[in-house]
Design a protein around this motif. Sequence first.
Motif, PDB file in Angstrom:
ATOM      1  N   LEU A 194       7.390 -54.926 -29.778  1.00 54.32           N
ATOM      2  CA  LEU A 194       6.231 -54.057 -30.001  1.00 54.32           C
ATOM      3  C   LEU A 194       4.920 -54.825 -29.942  1.00 54.32           C
ATOM      4  O   LEU A 194       3.854 -54.233 -29.784  1.00 54.32           O
ATOM      5  CB  LEU A 194       6.348 -53.357 -31.360  1.00 54.32           C
ATOM      6  CG  LEU A 194       7.545 -52.421 -31.540  1.00 54.32           C
ATOM      7  CD1 LEU A 194       7.647 -51.950 -32.981  1.00 54.32           C
ATOM      8  CD2 LEU A 194       7.433 -51.223 -30.598  1.00 54.32           C
ATOM      9  N   ALA A 195       4.998 -56.156 -30.069  1.00 51.15           N
ATOM     10  CA  ALA A 195       3.790 -56.986 -30.022  1.00 51.15           C
ATOM     11  C   ALA A 195       3.473 -57.480 -28.621  1.00 51.15           C
ATOM     12  O   ALA A 195       2.564 -58.293 -28.439  1.00 51.15           O
ATOM     13  CB  ALA A 195       3.937 -58.174 -30.973  1.00 51.15           C
ATOM     14  N   SER A 234      -4.690 -66.187 -29.621  1.00 50.15           N
ATOM     15  CA  SER A 234      -3.479 -66.116 -28.799  1.00 50.15           C
ATOM     16  C   SER A 234      -2.321 -66.736 -29.568  1.00 50.15           C
ATOM     17  O   SER A 234      -1.921 -67.879 -29.306  1.00 50.15           O
ATOM     18  CB  SER A 234      -3.695 -66.843 -27.465  1.00 50.15           C
ATOM     19  OG  SER A 234      -4.771 -66.278 -26.740  1.00 50.15           O
ATOM     20  N   PRO A 235      -1.777 -66.020 -30.544  1.00 46.49           N
ATOM     21  CA  PRO A 235      -0.783 -66.613 -31.438  1.00 46.49           C
ATOM     22  C   PRO A 235       0.549 -66.903 -30.764  1.00 46.49           C
ATOM     23  O   PRO A 235       0.981 -66.204 -29.847  1.00 46.49           O
ATOM     24  CB  PRO A 235      -0.617 -65.542 -32.525  1.00 46.49           C
ATOM     25  CG  PRO A 235      -0.974 -64.254 -31.844  1.00 46.49           C
ATOM     26  CD  PRO A 235      -2.064 -64.607 -30.878  1.00 46.49           C
ATOM     27  N   ALA A 236       1.201 -67.981 -31.249  1.00 50.64           N
ATOM     28  CA  ALA A 236       2.553 -68.352 -30.831  1.00 50.64           C
ATOM     29  C   ALA A 236       3.407 -68.409 -32.091  1.00 50.64           C
ATOM     30  O   ALA A 236       3.101 -69.152 -33.024  1.00 50.64           O
ATOM     31  CB  ALA A 236       2.556 -69.698 -30.123  1.00 50.64           C
ATOM     32  N   ALA A 241       7.499 -61.236 -27.340  1.00 53.15           N
ATOM     33  CA  ALA A 241       8.617 -61.603 -26.466  1.00 53.15           C
ATOM     34  C   ALA A 241       8.792 -63.112 -26.381  1.00 53.15           C
ATOM     35  O   ALA A 241       9.908 -63.614 -26.185  1.00 53.15           O
ATOM     36  CB  ALA A 241       8.393 -61.021 -25.072  1.00 53.15           C
ATOM     37  N   ALA A 242       7.700 -63.860 -26.532  1.00 51.96           N
ATOM     38  CA  ALA A 242       7.753 -65.316 -26.394  1.00 51.96           C
ATOM     39  C   ALA A 242       8.081 -66.030 -27.706  1.00 51.96           C
ATOM     40  O   ALA A 242       8.171 -67.260 -27.732  1.00 51.96           O
ATOM     41  CB  ALA A 242       6.412 -65.830 -25.871  1.00 51.96           C
ATOM     42  N   ALA A 243       8.269 -65.283 -28.793  1.00 51.58           N
ATOM     43  CA  ALA A 243       8.498 -65.903 -30.095  1.00 51.58           C
ATOM     44  C   ALA A 243       9.775 -66.749 -30.109  1.00 51.58           C
ATOM     45  O   ALA A 243      10.785 -66.383 -29.508  1.00 51.58           O
ATOM     46  CB  ALA A 243       8.582 -64.832 -31.172  1.00 51.58           C
ATOM     47  N   LEU A 258       1.012 -60.972 -35.494  1.00 49.82           N
ATOM     48  CA  LEU A 258       0.622 -61.275 -34.111  1.00 49.82           C
ATOM     49  C   LEU A 258      -0.490 -60.332 -33.660  1.00 49.82           C
ATOM     50  O   LEU A 258      -1.482 -60.765 -33.066  1.00 49.82           O
ATOM     51  CB  LEU A 258       1.824 -61.139 -33.180  1.00 49.82           C
ATOM     52  CG  LEU A 258       2.931 -62.184 -33.298  1.00 49.82           C
ATOM     53  CD1 LEU A 258       4.093 -61.830 -32.375  1.00 49.82           C
ATOM     54  CD2 LEU A 258       2.407 -63.580 -32.967  1.00 49.82           C
ATOM     55  N   ARG A 259      -0.309 -59.048 -33.941  1.00 49.46           N
ATOM     56  CA  ARG A 259      -1.304 -58.070 -33.508  1.00 49.46           C
ATOM     57  C   ARG A 259      -2.642 -58.279 -34.222  1.00 49.46           C
ATOM     58  O   ARG A 259      -3.713 -58.204 -33.604  1.00 49.46           O
ATOM     59  CB  ARG A 259      -0.780 -56.653 -33.755  1.00 49.46           C
ATOM     60  CG  ARG A 259      -1.703 -55.553 -33.268  1.00 49.46           C
ATOM     61  CD  ARG A 259      -1.904 -55.572 -31.759  1.00 49.46           C
ATOM     62  NE  ARG A 259      -0.715 -55.111 -31.072  1.00 49.46           N
ATOM     63  CZ  ARG A 259      -0.197 -55.706 -30.015  1.00 49.46           C
ATOM     64  NH1 ARG A 259      -0.749 -56.807 -29.538  1.00 49.46           N
ATOM     65  NH2 ARG A 259       0.869 -55.225 -29.416  1.00 49.46           N
ATOM     66  N   MET A 260      -2.620 -58.580 -35.521  1.00 50.49           N
ATOM     67  CA  MET A 260      -3.870 -58.788 -36.257  1.00 50.49           C
ATOM     68  C   MET A 260      -4.601 -60.035 -35.743  1.00 50.49           C
ATOM     69  O   MET A 260      -5.831 -60.037 -35.637  1.00 50.49           O
ATOM     70  CB  MET A 260      -3.576 -58.932 -37.754  1.00 50.49           C
ATOM     71  CG  MET A 260      -3.134 -57.642 -38.429  1.00 50.49           C
ATOM     72  SD  MET A 260      -4.382 -56.315 -38.428  1.00 50.49           S
ATOM     73  CE  MET A 260      -5.633 -57.006 -39.515  1.00 50.49           C
ATOM     74  N   LEU A 261      -3.863 -61.080 -35.425  1.00 50.48           N
ATOM     75  CA  LEU A 261      -4.498 -62.290 -34.880  1.00 50.48           C
ATOM     76  C   LEU A 261      -5.073 -62.017 -33.491  1.00 50.48           C
ATOM     77  O   LEU A 261      -6.154 -62.513 -33.144  1.00 50.48           O
ATOM     78  CB  LEU A 261      -3.493 -63.436 -34.838  1.00 50.48           C
ATOM     79  CG  LEU A 261      -3.115 -64.024 -36.208  1.00 50.48           C
ATOM     80  CD1 LEU A 261      -1.896 -64.938 -36.094  1.00 50.48           C
ATOM     81  CD2 LEU A 261      -4.286 -64.792 -36.822  1.00 50.48           C
TER      82      LEU A 261
END
Length: 303
Positions: free
Chosen positions: A201-202, A161-163, A207-209, A152-155
């Motif tokens: 941490l992301a 805006s990864p989901a 939180a939305a995962a 997530l952080r790398m994207l």
Amino acid sequence: MNSRTLIRSSAGRRLLRPVADLIDQRIERRIRAAESRRPPVPDAEVTEKQQLTFELLVGPSGRGISRMVAKGSLERLHREVAALAGDRVAAERNVASAYRLLMALESLGVGRVAGGTMNICGKLASIPLLGPPNDEVLEIGTLYGMFSTGLLRMLERDGRSPALTIVDPFAGVQLQPGTTVRPDPTGTPVDEHAVRTNLALAGPAGAAARIKQGFSEDPDTRAAVSDRSYGVIVVDGDHSAKGVRQDLQWAEEIAAPGAIVVLDDFGDPSWPGIKEALDEHLKDDTRFTYLGKAAHSAFLRAS
């Protein structure tokens, strides 16, 4: 008397001695000044403390694997990621970012990231550079969710805006056919709570995962998360040939056009079923094209 005769004569040497002494004094002062600026050589106790500190940061204690980096392995990873992405500068940048992120996540999170250091950094570095067609990410098999957190952080670093959607049985320990079930070296239970802790941490994306507990071959599990087309699919669940074939067949159905499919532990001699499954899958009618590999991960592109 010429100059050479003057220097060789005893009278000449007596006359020139004050000059020579003055030159020697200046040389000695310069040497002393240089030595005063030279850092002191660490004694054995200081060296030992430095080594112990370094080992605590990157050594295998508490995670079962070292995070130290060898020059040859790093250079090979740079070449592999650059071959996938077509950009050496971007490959080196992303590998460095991925390594720093890995160290930060394992320092702050619970549990660990599964896999060797180059394997993890290769996946984290390559996926953004391959330009997924959308920001929907599916991870099949997550352990502690720490790899997904890093992805997530790398994207996001790539302006996306990864989901995230995760599928995992969360059996309390890491399950793998043909292996002995044993507690994780971190001492942390493999469960959804640990995954949620790490995903926090992301930030908002973590939180939305979506998390679906279950095995990826179960029809109910598949139905629950097959409501969209994924731009990135990471296959890291059942490592048997049968399990990998089933996950690849499912990925054929839910991969968006142009999607990146990552097959973890490809070519690892410990898991021969993975390469066997992919080789067989690519012989059939498939949407997937093999792009290449980086540190025991195969990368595919969906048509």
